[in-house]
Design a protein around this motif. Structure first.
Motif, mmCIF file in Angstrom:
data_model
loop_
_atom_site.group_PDB
_atom_site.id
_atom_site.type_symbol
_atom_site.label_atom_id
_atom_site.label_comp_id
_atom_site.label_asym_id
_atom_site.label_seq_id
_atom_site.Cartn_x
_atom_site.Cartn_y
_atom_site.Cartn_z
ATOM 1 N N MET A 1 0.962 -1.204 0.122
ATOM 2 C CA MET A 1 0.211 0.039 -0.040
ATOM 3 C C MET A 1 0.937 1.122 0.090
ATOM 4 O O MET A 1 0.634 2.124 -0.471
ATOM 5 C CB MET A 1 -0.918 0.036 1.223
ATOM 6 C CG MET A 1 -1.824 -1.069 1.339
ATOM 7 S SD MET A 1 -3.012 -1.119 0.000
ATOM 8 C CE MET A 1 -4.439 -0.012 0.519
ATOM 9 N N ASN A 2 2.056 1.345 0.717
ATOM 10 C CA ASN A 2 2.766 2.392 0.834
ATOM 11 C C ASN A 2 3.505 2.457 -0.554
ATOM 12 O O ASN A 2 3.647 3.919 -0.874
ATOM 13 C CB ASN A 2 4.018 2.317 1.949
ATOM 14 C CG ASN A 2 3.510 2.323 3.247
ATOM 15 O OD1 ASN A 2 2.465 3.452 3.445
ATOM 16 N ND2 ASN A 2 3.843 1.755 4.237
ATOM 17 N N ALA A 3 3.737 1.423 -1.109
ATOM 18 C CA ALA A 3 4.596 1.620 -2.303
ATOM 19 C C ALA A 3 3.689 2.176 -3.275
ATOM 20 O O ALA A 3 4.016 2.978 -4.291
ATOM 21 C CB ALA A 3 4.957 0.096 -2.939
ATOM 22 N N ALA A 4 2.279 1.646 -3.585
ATOM 23 C CA ALA A 4 1.464 2.077 -4.661
ATOM 24 C C ALA A 4 1.154 3.804 -4.295
ATOM 25 O O ALA A 4 1.126 4.450 -5.502
ATOM 26 C CB ALA A 4 0.112 1.266 -4.609
ATOM 27 N N ALA A 5 0.930 3.694 -3.012
ATOM 28 C CA ALA A 5 0.444 5.367 -2.814
ATOM 29 C C ALA A 5 1.656 6.305 -3.195
ATOM 30 O O ALA A 5 1.570 7.262 -3.609
ATOM 31 C CB ALA A 5 0.142 5.598 -1.374
ATOM 32 N N GLY A 6 2.809 5.723 -2.488
ATOM 33 C CA GLY A 6 4.249 6.627 -2.839
ATOM 34 C C GLY A 6 4.684 6.805 -4.137
ATOM 35 O O GLY A 6 4.959 7.852 -4.712
ATOM 36 N N THR A 7 4.401 5.658 -5.222
ATOM 37 C CA THR A 7 4.658 5.794 -6.409
ATOM 38 C C THR A 7 3.770 6.838 -7.073
ATOM 39 O O THR A 7 4.176 7.566 -8.161
ATOM 40 C CB THR A 7 4.557 4.371 -6.848
ATOM 41 O OG1 THR A 7 5.557 3.485 -6.332
ATOM 42 C CG2 THR A 7 5.144 4.262 -8.506
ATOM 43 N N GLY A 8 2.383 6.548 -6.759
ATOM 44 C CA GLY A 8 1.471 7.310 -7.732
ATOM 45 C C GLY A 8 1.734 8.773 -7.423
ATOM 46 O O GLY A 8 1.739 9.537 -8.251
ATOM 47 N N ALA A 9 1.666 9.281 -6.006
ATOM 48 C CA ALA A 9 2.070 10.588 -5.874
ATOM 49 C C ALA A 9 3.517 11.044 -6.186
ATOM 50 O O ALA A 9 3.452 12.170 -6.679
ATOM 51 C CB ALA A 9 2.295 10.856 -4.118
ATOM 52 N N MET A 10 4.417 10.160 -6.335
ATOM 53 C CA MET A 10 5.633 10.608 -6.948
ATOM 54 C C MET A 10 5.624 11.035 -8.476
ATOM 55 O O MET A 10 6.189 11.922 -8.876
ATOM 56 C CB MET A 10 6.780 9.357 -6.840
ATOM 57 C CG MET A 10 8.049 9.740 -7.190
ATOM 58 S SD MET A 10 8.870 10.898 -5.954
ATOM 59 C CE MET A 10 10.619 11.095 -6.823
ATOM 60 N N LEU A 11 4.604 10.153 -9.078
ATOM 61 C CA LEU A 11 4.620 10.369 -10.440
ATOM 62 C C LEU A 11 3.761 11.687 -10.894
ATOM 63 O O LEU A 11 3.740 12.190 -11.861
ATOM 64 C CB LEU A 11 4.117 9.106 -11.205
ATOM 65 C CG LEU A 11 5.047 8.104 -11.440
ATOM 66 C CD1 LEU A 11 4.332 6.851 -11.710
ATOM 67 C CD2 LEU A 11 5.973 8.425 -12.616
ATOM 68 N N GLN A 12 2.943 11.977 -9.993
ATOM 69 C CA GLN A 12 2.067 13.121 -10.055
ATOM 70 C C GLN A 12 3.155 14.340 -9.730
ATOM 71 O O GLN A 12 2.972 15.446 -10.380
ATOM 72 C CB GLN A 12 1.008 13.269 -8.980
ATOM 73 C CG GLN A 12 -0.140 12.195 -9.416
ATOM 74 C CD GLN A 12 -0.977 12.771 -10.296
ATOM 75 O OE1 GLN A 12 -1.157 13.786 -10.560
ATOM 76 N NE2 GLN A 12 -1.602 11.780 -10.760
ATOM 77 N N ALA A 13 4.012 14.246 -8.797
ATOM 78 C CA ALA A 13 4.688 15.205 -8.499
ATOM 79 C C ALA A 13 5.987 15.483 -9.232
ATOM 80 O O ALA A 13 6.304 16.806 -9.571
ATOM 81 C CB ALA A 13 5.233 15.122 -6.956
ATOM 82 N N TYR A 14 6.405 14.553 -10.108
ATOM 83 C CA TYR A 14 7.340 14.806 -10.964
ATOM 84 C C TYR A 14 6.958 13.919 -12.207
ATOM 85 O O TYR A 14 7.468 12.757 -12.527
ATOM 86 C CB TYR A 14 9.008 13.983 -10.470
ATOM 87 C CG TYR A 14 9.339 14.645 -9.114
ATOM 88 C CD1 TYR A 14 10.305 15.664 -9.153
ATOM 89 C CD2 TYR A 14 8.950 14.160 -8.093
ATOM 90 C CE1 TYR A 14 10.674 16.460 -8.082
ATOM 91 C CE2 TYR A 14 9.409 14.396 -6.829
ATOM 92 C CZ TYR A 14 9.977 15.742 -6.872
ATOM 93 O OH TYR A 14 10.741 16.105 -5.593
ATOM 94 N N PRO A 15 6.140 14.521 -12.884
ATOM 95 C CA PRO A 15 5.579 13.908 -14.098
ATOM 96 C C PRO A 15 6.714 13.452 -15.196
ATOM 97 O O PRO A 15 6.364 12.884 -16.197
ATOM 98 C CB PRO A 15 4.599 14.965 -14.625
ATOM 99 C CG PRO A 15 4.809 16.188 -14.096
ATOM 100 C CD PRO A 15 5.749 15.948 -12.711
#
Lengths: 271, 327
Positions: free
Chosen positions: A49-63
């Motif tokens: 869950m941490n991995a999915a949430a973090g990856t999603g947020a990361m790709l939003q923050a750094y497109p």
């Protein structure tokens, strides 16, 4: 230059990478991110869950992330310290699978690859041909919404096996495992960096600069921008050069017509 | 080939074992169904095309299908089959890149089921039946690996009522030359002018090499077909297509050619959109292409001019019975 994003779960996995890649802590809300000119590193915390949430947020923050490499430890039947690439990532809970496209490259070829099964809690039922981790499927779930499976990879270092059980893992051993695997990790990062930055040739970069400058000078809608981008690209392809545009006091419609006329004036010749 | 994905259902099939032995260093990934890899979302066709994997699978369901209307070379009963999906070549106009998510090659291992289906199809008809290969793949290009053509020709040799067309751009004609020509098979080559081969048909043999292969086949008694498809727009169309026809007529005995067909470039809208996304710098995209009847194609008058030029050149060398303009 687009950056590669490394994703780890634990501070002990992160630490050797910070030193080896000269990464500095970066200001990113709710994310533990480190950065350099070439790399981003997200420490997402343990679990799917941490991995999915973090990856999603990361790709939003750094497109503009070019590719993702998940680096971490995993349990399996291989010798302790062996670096293994994932050729299949499976979420044990849902059965979902991903198949990273491993490039036909000596570096990738020199490392063994296996199925990586992401489990929700530590497991000690080691099986031949399979590694256990706790994050890869979460990363693939989120990242494959933004990137292709050619751009998402996973390298795991074997931390426990039937001879050296899970109880032998501690912060110190994890740091040592990742430190020892740095040559393999670096080689993979070099290949990914090369593969995902070579597509930007000089002409397309020049075209992007022209479009950015042009859009600052004229009043335009989102649709105008889309059409102008397409026409400028088409002009570069057909004419083999950047269009020379007089934008002073011109509307986007006028520039569009100018570009269309210029494109039409260049014949399609096969030589 | 760096990676072999192998369906569990064919893991122990003799053809799988033979194929595996050709790639002793390849990664072997076991899969349940080829679609898990081939149809998976989030694949990048262009990246995969640079290093495609081989997927060995069993083709279930319908293996022999009726051809679309107009797809024939004189026969009444026309079917196609695909013992492979995807092509080793990288032609910019190819519809496969629009149709499939993946650039990996799928090889269906269960050839025996294809032949059984063809046998059944032949029995359903009282007269001749045509089977077309090369719709979803190149019929010959990967044959040194699959060995399918030899088995296929043996099957057709025993089925005089069945006719085969092998469509290709490949010069891998050894399996054909090493055996006696059979009367009910046509080897049809797609031909384009050399400048178009260089610019749009990446990785394919040159026009000269294809003609050389055709000549060898013709000399060995094989029926050959010429497929000028797709015709691509160019402002110097007459010059480059004229030069190609000169070369074709100078190399081959045209009166002995089994069939000739012409087709102008067109793509379904969605496939064209994908082509633009994958290869925005493809030269063929600079031509006047617009939507017409749900397809992306050249304006009708442009198409007609292109087709007329080719027909005029061809009609000087072939008879009406050899010409099939709409396949």
């Amino acid at each position: 230059m687009k950056r590669l994003c490394i994703i780890t779960a634990l501070p002990a996995e992160t630490r050797p990478l910070l030193d080896a890649l000269s990464l500095q802590q970066s200001n990113a809300r709710h994310l533990r991110v480190y950065a350099s000119e070439r790399f981003l590193l997200l420490e997402c915390g343990p679990g799917k869950m941490n991995a999915a949430a973090g990856t999603g947020a990361m790709l939003q923050a750094y497109p503009d992330i070019a590719a993702i490499l998940n680096v971490g430890i995993a349990g399996g039947c291989q010798p302790i310290g062996q670096s293994v690439l994932a050729h299949q990532v499976r979420d044990h809970a849902s059965g979902a699978r991903w198949y990273p496209h491993l490039p036909d490259n000596n570096t990738f070829r020199s490392l063994p690859s296996q199925n990586i099964t992401t489990i929700d809690a530590p497991d000690t039922h080691y099986r031949q041909g399979e590694l256990f981790d706790m994050e890869a499927a979460g990363i693939f779930t989120a990242a494959s919404r933004h990137l292709s499976t050619s751009q998402i990879h996973c390298i795991k270092v074997v931390s426990d096996n039937p001879e050296h059980g899970i109880e032998t893992i501690n912060k110190r051993t994890v740091i040592a495992l990742i430190e020892n695997a740095m040559p393999d990790i670096n080689s993979i990062l070099d290949v990914l960096h090369h593969n995902f930055n070579e597509e930007h040739n000089a002409v397309s970069v020049e075209g992007d600069v022209l479009i950015s400058n042009l859009l600052q000078q004229i009043h335009h809608t989102v649709n105008d921008e889309r059409i102008l981008r397409k026409l400028i690209h088409q002009h570069i392809v057909k004419a083999g050069e950047i269009p020379r545009l007089d934008t002073q006091g011109k509307s986007s419609a006028h520039i569009r017509k100018t570009l269309q006329s210029s494109i039409a004036a260049h014949p399609v010749i096969y030589e | 080939m760096d990676t072999l994905y192998i369906e569990d259902a064919v893991a122990n099939h003799p053809r799988t074992l033979t194929l595996r032995s050709r790639y002793p260093k390849a990664r072997i990934v076991s899969i349940e169904h080829y679609g898990d890899v081939f149809n998976a979302p989030a694949q990048n066709f262009k990246h995969q095309k640079a290093s495609p994997a081989l997927i060995l699978a069993k083709k279930p369901g319908k293996r022999v299908l009726p051809t679309p209307p107009g797809y024939h070379i004189g026969g009444e009963n026309n079917y196609y089959f695909s013992h492979m999906l995807n092509c080793v070549y990288d032609c910019r106009y190819c519809f496969l890149q629009g149709m499939y998510q993946s650039a990996h090659y799928v090889v269906f291992i269960n050839s025996e089921d294809f032949f059984a289906d063809m046998d059944r199809t032949v029995r359903e008809h009282n007269d001749d039946v045509w089977f077309f290969s090369g719709y979803d793949c190149d019929s010959l290009a990967l044959d040194p690996i699959t060995g399918f053509v030899d088995e296929c020709l043996s099957f057709f040799d025993s089925q005089p009522q069945a006719h085969l067309e092998l469509r290709t751009k490949s010069t891998q004609i050894r399996p054909l030359l090493k055996r006696a020509a059979i009367n009910n098979a046509v080897v049809a080559f797609s031909l384009s002018p050399e400048p178009i081969v260089s610019a749009e048909e990446h990785g394919t043999p040159s026009l000269s090499k294809r003609l050389e292969a055709l000549k060898k086949l013709q000399d060995a008694g094989w029926k050959i077909g010429l497929r000028f498809d797709p015709l691509l727009y160019a402002d110097n169309f007459n010059e480059i297509y004229g030069a190609m026809f000169d070369q074709v007529f100078a190399t081959l005995n045209m009166s002995d050619v089994h069939s000739v067909s012409l087709g102008v470039f067109r793509l379904p809208k969605a496939f064209h959109k994908k082509l633009v996304r994958l290869y925005p710098d493809a030269k063929l995209l600079n031509a006047p292409i617009a939507a017409r009847d749900g397809m992306m194609s050249y304006p009708e008058d442009v198409e007609e001019t292109m087709r007329n030029f080719c027909m005029q050149r061809l009609q000087q060398h072939i008879g009406d019975h050899q010409f099939f303009p709409c396949t």
